[in-house]
Design a protein around this motif. Structure first.
Motif, PDB file in Angstrom:
ATOM      1  N   GLN A 468       6.791  17.545  27.634  1.00  0.00           N
ATOM      2  CA  GLN A 468       5.579  17.412  26.824  1.00  0.00           C
ATOM      3  C   GLN A 468       5.758  16.296  25.799  1.00  0.00           C
ATOM      4  OE1 GLN A 468       6.089  21.534  25.799  1.00  0.00           O
ATOM      5  NE2 GLN A 468       3.984  22.009  26.414  1.00  0.00           N
ATOM      6  N   LEU A 469       4.672  15.610  25.500  1.00  0.00           N
ATOM      7  CA  LEU A 469       4.705  14.523  24.532  1.00  0.00           C
ATOM      8  C   LEU A 469       4.492  15.086  23.127  1.00  0.00           C
ATOM      9  CD1 LEU A 469       3.668  13.300  27.331  1.00  0.00           C
ATOM     10  CD2 LEU A 469       2.673  11.473  25.940  1.00  0.00           C
ATOM     11  N   ILE A 470       5.228  14.561  22.163  1.00  0.00           N
ATOM     12  CA  ILE A 470       5.000  14.853  20.752  1.00  0.00           C
ATOM     13  C   ILE A 470       4.622  13.534  20.084  1.00  0.00           C
ATOM     14  CG2 ILE A 470       5.957  15.731  18.600  1.00  0.00           C
ATOM     15  CD1 ILE A 470       5.631  17.869  20.731  1.00  0.00           C
ATOM     16  N   GLU A 481       0.923  17.906  20.295  1.00  0.00           N
ATOM     17  CA  GLU A 481       1.599  18.073  21.579  1.00  0.00           C
ATOM     18  C   GLU A 481       0.610  17.716  22.680  1.00  0.00           C
ATOM     19  OE1 GLU A 481       4.262  21.656  22.538  1.00  0.00           O
ATOM     20  OE2 GLU A 481       2.403  22.068  23.639  1.00  0.00           O
ATOM     21  N   VAL A 482       1.067  16.890  23.621  1.00  0.00           N
ATOM     22  CA  VAL A 482       0.218  16.408  24.705  1.00  0.00           C
ATOM     23  C   VAL A 482       0.881  16.774  26.028  1.00  0.00           C
ATOM     24  CG1 VAL A 482      -0.819  14.359  25.766  1.00  0.00           C
ATOM     25  CG2 VAL A 482      -0.646  14.518  23.273  1.00  0.00           C
ATOM     26  N   ALA A 483       0.080  17.164  26.998  1.00  0.00           N
ATOM     27  CA  ALA A 483       0.606  17.577  28.298  1.00  0.00           C
ATOM     28  C   ALA A 483       1.306  16.419  28.996  1.00  0.00           C
ATOM     29  CB  ALA A 483      -0.532  18.107  29.170  1.00  0.00           C
ATOM     30  N   PRO A 484       2.318  16.713  29.822  1.00  0.00           N
ATOM     31  CA  PRO A 484       2.986  15.662  30.591  1.00  0.00           C
ATOM     32  C   PRO A 484       1.982  14.847  31.398  1.00  0.00           C
ATOM     33  CG  PRO A 484       4.196  17.719  30.780  1.00  0.00           C
ATOM     34  CD  PRO A 484       2.911  18.045  30.068  1.00  0.00           C
ATOM     35  N   GLY A 485       2.227  13.554  31.484  1.00  0.00           N
ATOM     36  CA  GLY A 485       1.300  12.659  32.158  1.00  0.00           C
ATOM     37  C   GLY A 485       0.337  11.981  31.217  1.00  0.00           C
ATOM     38  N   LYS A 491      -1.680  21.157  21.600  1.00  0.00           N
ATOM     39  CA  LYS A 491      -1.289  21.857  20.377  1.00  0.00           C
ATOM     40  C   LYS A 491      -1.286  20.870  19.217  1.00  0.00           C
ATOM     41  CE  LYS A 491       2.485  24.930  18.799  1.00  0.00           C
ATOM     42  NZ  LYS A 491       3.820  25.478  19.199  1.00  0.00           N
ATOM     43  N   ARG A 492      -1.636  21.360  18.035  1.00  0.00           N
ATOM     44  CA  ARG A 492      -1.560  20.563  16.817  1.00  0.00           C
ATOM     45  C   ARG A 492      -0.769  21.338  15.773  1.00  0.00           C
ATOM     46  NH1 ARG A 492      -5.073  16.176  16.573  1.00  0.00           N
ATOM     47  NH2 ARG A 492      -6.497  16.056  18.364  1.00  0.00           N
ATOM     48  N   ILE A 493       0.137  20.649  15.096  1.00  0.00           N
ATOM     49  CA  ILE A 493       0.943  21.280  14.055  1.00  0.00           C
ATOM     50  C   ILE A 493       0.771  20.484  12.772  1.00  0.00           C
ATOM     51  CG2 ILE A 493       3.258  21.931  13.294  1.00  0.00           C
ATOM     52  CD1 ILE A 493       4.073  22.146  16.217  1.00  0.00           C
ATOM     53  N   ASP A 530       9.698  23.626  13.420  1.00  0.00           N
ATOM     54  CA  ASP A 530      10.018  24.428  14.595  1.00  0.00           C
ATOM     55  C   ASP A 530       8.856  24.262  15.572  1.00  0.00           C
ATOM     56  OD1 ASP A 530       9.961  26.716  16.428  1.00  0.00           O
ATOM     57  OD2 ASP A 530      11.603  27.511  15.223  1.00  0.00           O
ATOM     58  N   LEU A 531       9.101  23.576  16.679  1.00  0.00           N
ATOM     59  CA  LEU A 531       8.006  23.221  17.576  1.00  0.00           C
ATOM     60  C   LEU A 531       7.435  24.424  18.315  1.00  0.00           C
ATOM     61  CD1 LEU A 531       9.361  19.852  19.012  1.00  0.00           C
ATOM     62  CD2 LEU A 531       7.484  20.172  17.397  1.00  0.00           C
ATOM     63  N   ASP A 532       8.190  25.494  18.440  1.00  0.00           N
ATOM     64  CA  ASP A 532       7.662  26.688  19.105  1.00  0.00           C
ATOM     65  C   ASP A 532       6.741  27.481  18.185  1.00  0.00           C
ATOM     66  OD1 ASP A 532       8.995  26.133  21.475  1.00  0.00           O
ATOM     67  OD2 ASP A 532      10.799  27.211  20.852  1.00  0.00           O
ATOM     68  N   SER A 533       7.205  27.745  16.970  1.00  0.00           N
ATOM     69  CA  SER A 533       6.426  28.578  16.050  1.00  0.00           C
ATOM     70  C   SER A 533       5.472  27.779  15.175  1.00  0.00           C
ATOM     71  CB  SER A 533       7.372  29.374  15.149  1.00  0.00           C
ATOM     72  OG  SER A 533       8.054  28.505  14.249  1.00  0.00           O
TER      73      SER A 533
END
Length: 759
Positions: A468-470, A481-485, A491-493, A530-533
Motif C-alpha cells: 500500500q502507498l503512504i 493510504e492508497v491501494a496498490p497500483g 485511509k486518512r490519518i 501507528d499505521l494500523d491504529s
C-alpha cells in the motif's frame, strides 16, 4: 540589462501602496513581484516617504502639526519603474557586473568602471532628497547645504577604493560628518507610514496551496518573524513592513520559493538592509553585515534567477559566474559602523570566489551501480505543457539517460518524489504543486492512473508486505493510504492529534510497515504514527523539520531541521540516540558547530545548513544529509550520532537515496535543484566499515541525449530541478527482502538482507 516591470504590477511601492507578490508555479516567478531582474522576478523595492520629500505624483509631502503624514493621494502612487532601475543599478548593469575576474586578476577602483560614480552609489537619489528637504523647510536648509557639500567630497574620497571591498563609512575623512548631517535632516523629515506587502495565491497561477513566512527582517520590524499558523491557502494575505531594511520570505510548503523586498530610506546612502537583521533561524539577531545575511542574499539571487543555475557540460569544464544585483547596499557591522557595499555583485564575487570552474559533469564511478536510478528533474520545461517537471531514468550500470517522463498529456506539475511497487511494475509519482499522485508503467513510461489525494502531495513510500502507498499531504494535515497500483485512497490519518496545522513533508516508514514518521514544518515537531491504529505521538525536533529517515531496525529516526541548522535524533523504542557514550531518548546534531553566523565557516571543518533529505544507509553505516546553505553533504556516523565529514554537492542539493553498488556496498545518489547534475557517493569505498573515507566517486549530467526516450520536447531548464531520487531495486531493510527473480540476482546476499535478519 534594464529592469522590465509588468504593466499592471509595479514592484516599487511608496507609503501604504502595496507591493504585490503573485505566488506561482512557474520557474523564476515563484514570488512574482512584476520586476524582471536578469530573468528572476522575486525582488521588489519600496521606499518609505518622508516629510519634505517627493511623493509618488512628484509633489512635496508637507508637514502637519502633529508630525503625522497626511493621507495624500500622492502617497498611494507608485515610484516609477525608472527609479527602481536606478536604485538597483540595472541601468548600468552591463558595466557593473563581472568586474572581479578571478584569483590573481586586478580589481578595478570605483572610479575606473566607466560609469557615473554618484549614480552607482545612489548619491544622486540621496542628494535629491536632501535638496527637497532644504527647500521645503527653511530650518533644515543649513543641514541640507552641509550634507550636499559632504556628498560631493564623499564621491571624491571613494573613487580610488576597490569595487569589491566594503567601505566603513566612519573611517572615511568625510564619513562621520556626512552621517551626522543626514541624521540631522531626519528631524525635519518624519518617517512615513509602513509599506504593505500583499501575497496572492490564485488557483489559476498556483495549483497548490501556499503559505508565505518571513525569513529575514530588520530589527524592530513589527510582526516578525511572520508566520500564519492557519496554514496554506488560496486567496490573499497582507503584512506591514514598518522599518527600512531587507525583508525576505519563503513558502512554507516549498521553501525554495523565495521573495524579497528592500524598503529604502531615501535619507541614506545605498539601499538599506537595516542595522541588524532578525533571521528566522535559531532566533538569530545579527548585524546586517554578517556572513549569514550575505550568504542568504547570495543564495536568493542564485535560486530565483534561472540564469544563475549551474549548467554542467558532460565532457568539458565550464565557468560559472552567477550575476547578482550590482546595487550599492548599506549594512552595519557588530560595532554599529555603517558599512557600504558599493557594488553587491563585485563584493559577492570576491567573498564567494566567483567565477568558479564546474568540472566535467560526467564522471563514472570506478565500480558500476546496480539497476537504475530515477530522479525528479522537477524544473525541466516542455513545449507541450504549461507546468514544469519530469522524471528521469538513469541506467546505473552504463550511466545512460534512458527515459524522461514529462507527461504532457496530463500536464504533470512539479513531480517531486517517487516510489515503486515490490514487483517494479509501477512508478508512483507525486505532483507536489497539485493535489494528485500518478502511476506510470515503469518500463514504457505510459501513464496509467492519477489519484486525487489532497493538497500538495510531497512524498510517497510503500508499506513492505502489503504494498500500500503512504502519501504525505504537505499543505494539509494528513498522510493518506492508497491501494496498490495507485488508487483509490483507502485511509486518512491526521498527523495532529492536538488539532494545530502541521504541514507534514518528507515522511519515512519502518521496515515492517507499521510505523511512519512525519516532519511537521509548521510546528517544529515530528509525528510518530501507528499505521494500523492511527495513534499519533509527537516528538520535539529542531526548527522547520522537513525530512526524515530511520535506521534499518527502526530503533531511531532522524529529522532534517531546515532552519534549525541541525539534525534531530529521536528514539522510537528504548533510548537509542548516542550522546558521548550514552544512549538517550533524543539528541540534536549541530550542523553549525563550526560556523559563526557573523564571521562565517571555519576553514576546513564540516559545515551544513538548510538540510533536506537524510537517509541512513541500509547497513546503518552512515547517514548522509543534503545541505542547501553550504552546498555540502554531511556524513554522520549513526553509532555515535556525530558528523564525521562533509562532501561537496552542487547548487541546491536536495534529494538523496541509497542504491546497490555492484558486488556489495551502496551508492548514495544526490540530486541538486539548481544544477543539471547528480553526485554519486560511496560512504565506505574500501568496505572496511570505517566511513572516514566516504567520497564523491562519480557525477552524472541529467540532460536528455539523442538516445533518450522523451514524451515531449524539452524547451528549457534541461536536467534542472533535481529533487526526489529512487534507485531500483529497493535496498532498504524490509523492501530489500521482497526482491525476486532478476532483481534479487543483481544483489549480493548482504544487499538482499542488509542487517542479517535471515528473512
Amino acid at each position: 540589462m534594464a529592469a522590465v516591470p509588468a504593466a499592471a504590477q509595479q514592484p516599487v511601492g511608496a507609503g501604504p501602496l502595496p507591493v504585490t507578490f503573485h505566488i506561482k508555479d512557474d520557474n523564476g516567478k515563484w514570488f512574482d513581484s512584476g520586476l524582471n531582474l536578469f530573468g528572476g522576478q522575486s525582488l521588489a523595492v519600496a521606499e518609505l516617504p518622508r516629510v519634505g520629500t517627493s511623493a509618488a505624483d512628484g509633489s512635496i509631502i508637507p508637514s502637519v502639526p502633529d508630525g503625522a503624514l497626511p493621507g495624500l493621494p500622492g502617497l498611494a502612487g507608485l515610484v516609477s519603474p525608472q527609479k527602481a532601475t536606478s536604485l538597483t543599478n540595472m541601468d548600468q548593469a552591463e558595466g557593473l557586473t563581472g568586474l572581479v575576474k578571478g584569483a590573481g586578476q586586478q580589481i578595478p577602483a570605483l572610479g575606473q568602471t566607466g560609469q557615473n560614480l554618484a549614480q552607482m552609489l545612489n548619491l544622486d537619489s540621496t542628494l535629491k532628497t536632501v535638496k527637497e528637504i532644504g527647500v521645503s523647510n527653511p530650518q533644515a536648509l543649513p543641514s541640507a547645504l552641509k550634507a550636499e557639500r559632504l556628498l560631493g567630497s564623499f564621491t571624491q574620497q571613494v573613487a580610488g577604493l576597490p569595487v569589491d571591498a566594503p567601505i566603513n563609512l566612519n573611517q572615511l575623512p568625510v564619513g562621520v560628518d556626512l552621517q551626522g548631517a543626514l541624521n540631522e535632516l531626519q528631524k525635519f523629515a518624519v518617517k512615513g507610514p509602513p509599506v504593505t506587502v500583499k501575497f496572492v495565491v490564485d488557483p489559476k497561477e498556483s495549483e497548490g496551496l501556499r503559505n508565505p513566512m518571513g525569513l529575514i527582517a530588520p530589527e524592530g520590524a513589527q510582526g516578525f518573524p511572520f508566520m500564519d499558523a492557519k496554514g496554506a491557502f488560496f486567496g490573499e494575505k497582507q503584512i506591514q513592513l514598518t522599518e527600512p531594511g531587507l525583508y525576505a520570505f519563503a513558502d512554507m510548503v516549498s521553501p525554495y520559493m523565495l521573495g524579497a523586498v528592500v524598503v529604502d530610506d531615501p535619507l541614506t546612502i545605498g539601499l538599506d538592509f537595516g542595522k541588524r537583521s532578525q533571521i528566522n533561524s535559531r532566533e538569530l539577531n545579527v548585524p546586517s553585515h554578517s556572513d549569514i545575511v550575505n550568504r542568504l542574499v547570495n543564495a536568493f539571487f542564485n535560486i530565483t534567477n534561472p540564469n544563475n543555475w549551474q549548467k554542467f557540460d558532460p565532457k568539458n569544464p565550464v565557468s560559472w559566474n552567477p550575476t547578482q544585483a550590482p546595487a550599492p547596499i548599506l549594512q552595519y557591522d557588530e560595532a554599529g559602523n555603517p558599512i557600504l557595499i558599493p557594488i553587491l555583485d563585485a563584493y559577492f564575487d570576491s567573498k564567494f570566489k566567483y567565477p568558479k570552474t564546474l568540472n566535467p559533469g560526467d564522471k563514472a564511478p570506478p565500480v558500476p551501480g546496480v539497476g537504475e536510478v530515477w530522479l525528479d528533474t522537477e524544473m525541466e520545461e516542455f513545449g507541450e505543457k504549461d507546468k514544469v517537471g519530469s522524471a528521469t531514468r538513469i541506467n546505473a550500470e552504463n550511466w545512460n539517460i534512458e527515459r524522461k517522463i514529462g507527461a504532457p498529456g496530463i500536464n504533470m506539475n512539479n513531480p517531486h518524489n517517487m516510489w515503486t511497487d515490490k514487483d517494479y511494475k509501477f512508478l508512483y509519482q507525486s505532483e507536489w504543486f497539485d493535489d494528485e499522485i500518478n502511476a506510470f508503467d515503469r518500463e514504457t513510461g505510459k501513464h496509467i492512473v492519477n489519484t486525487q489525494v489532497g493538497h500538495n502531495p510531497a512524498h510517497i513510500m510503500t508499506k513492505p508486505g502489503t504494498d500500500q502507498l503512504i502519501v504525505g499531504l504537505n499543505a494539509g494535515n494528513e498522510i493518506v493510504e492508497v491501494a496498490p497500483g495507485g488508487g483509490p485512497v483507502t485511509k486518512r490519518i491526521n498527523v495532529s492529534p492536538s488539532g494545530e496545522i502541521r504541514h507534514p513533508h518528507a515522511h519515512w516508514l519502518s521496515y515492517d510497515g507499521k510505523t511512519a514518521i512525519t516532519p511537521n514544518v509548521m510546528t517544529d515537531n515530528a509525528s510518530i504514527i501507528d499505521l494500523d491504529s492511527g495513534a499519533v505521538k509527537t516528538e520535539k525536533t529542531g526548527q522547520f523539520p522537513i525530512a526524515t529517515s530511520m535506521t534499518s531496525d527502526a530503533s531511531k529516526a532522524y529529522t532534517a531541521d531546515f532552519t534549525g541548522q541541525s539534525i534531530t535524533c529521536v528514539s522510537l523504542k528504548e533510548n537509542a540516540c548516542a550522546d558521548n557514550g550514552k544512549l538517550v531518548h533524543s539528541k540534536t546534531i549541530d550542523l553549525w558547530e563550526n560556523y559563526s553566523p557573523i564571521a562565517g565557516p571555519a576553514e576546513g571543518k564540516p559545515f551544513g545548513g538548510l538540510s533536506i533529505q537524510l537517509p541512513v544507509s541500509p547497513d546503518d553505516k552512515a547517514l548522509v544529509a543534503a545541505n542547501v546553505l553550504s552546498q555540502t553533504v554531511s556524513v554522520v556516523d549513526p553509532k555515535t550520532d556525530k558528523v564525521v565529514k562533509d562532501l561537496p554537492c552542487s547548487a541546491g542539493c536536495h534529494g538523496i537515496n541509497f542504491g546497490a553498488k555492484k558486488g556489495g556496498g551502496y551508492y548514495a545518489y544526490v540530486s541538486n535543484k539548481f544544477a543539471n547534475v547528480m553526485q554519486i557517493i560511496d560512504v565506505d569505498p574500501n568496505m572496511d566499515g570505517n566511513i572516514a573515507d566516504a567520497a564523491v566517486v562519480g557525477t552524472k549530467t541529467l540532460d536528455a541525449t539523442p538516445d533518450t526516450k522523451v514524451d515531449g520536447t524539452i524547451t528549457g531548464a534541461s536536467g534542472m530541478g533535481g529533487q526526489g531520487v529512487l534507485p531500483i531495486p529497493l535496498v532498504y531493510n524490509g523492501w530489500a527482502q521482497q526482491n525476486t527473480g532478476k532483481w534479487a540476482e543483481m544483489l549480493t546476499p548482504q544487499q538482499r538482507d542488509p542487517i542479517g535478519t535471515g528473512k
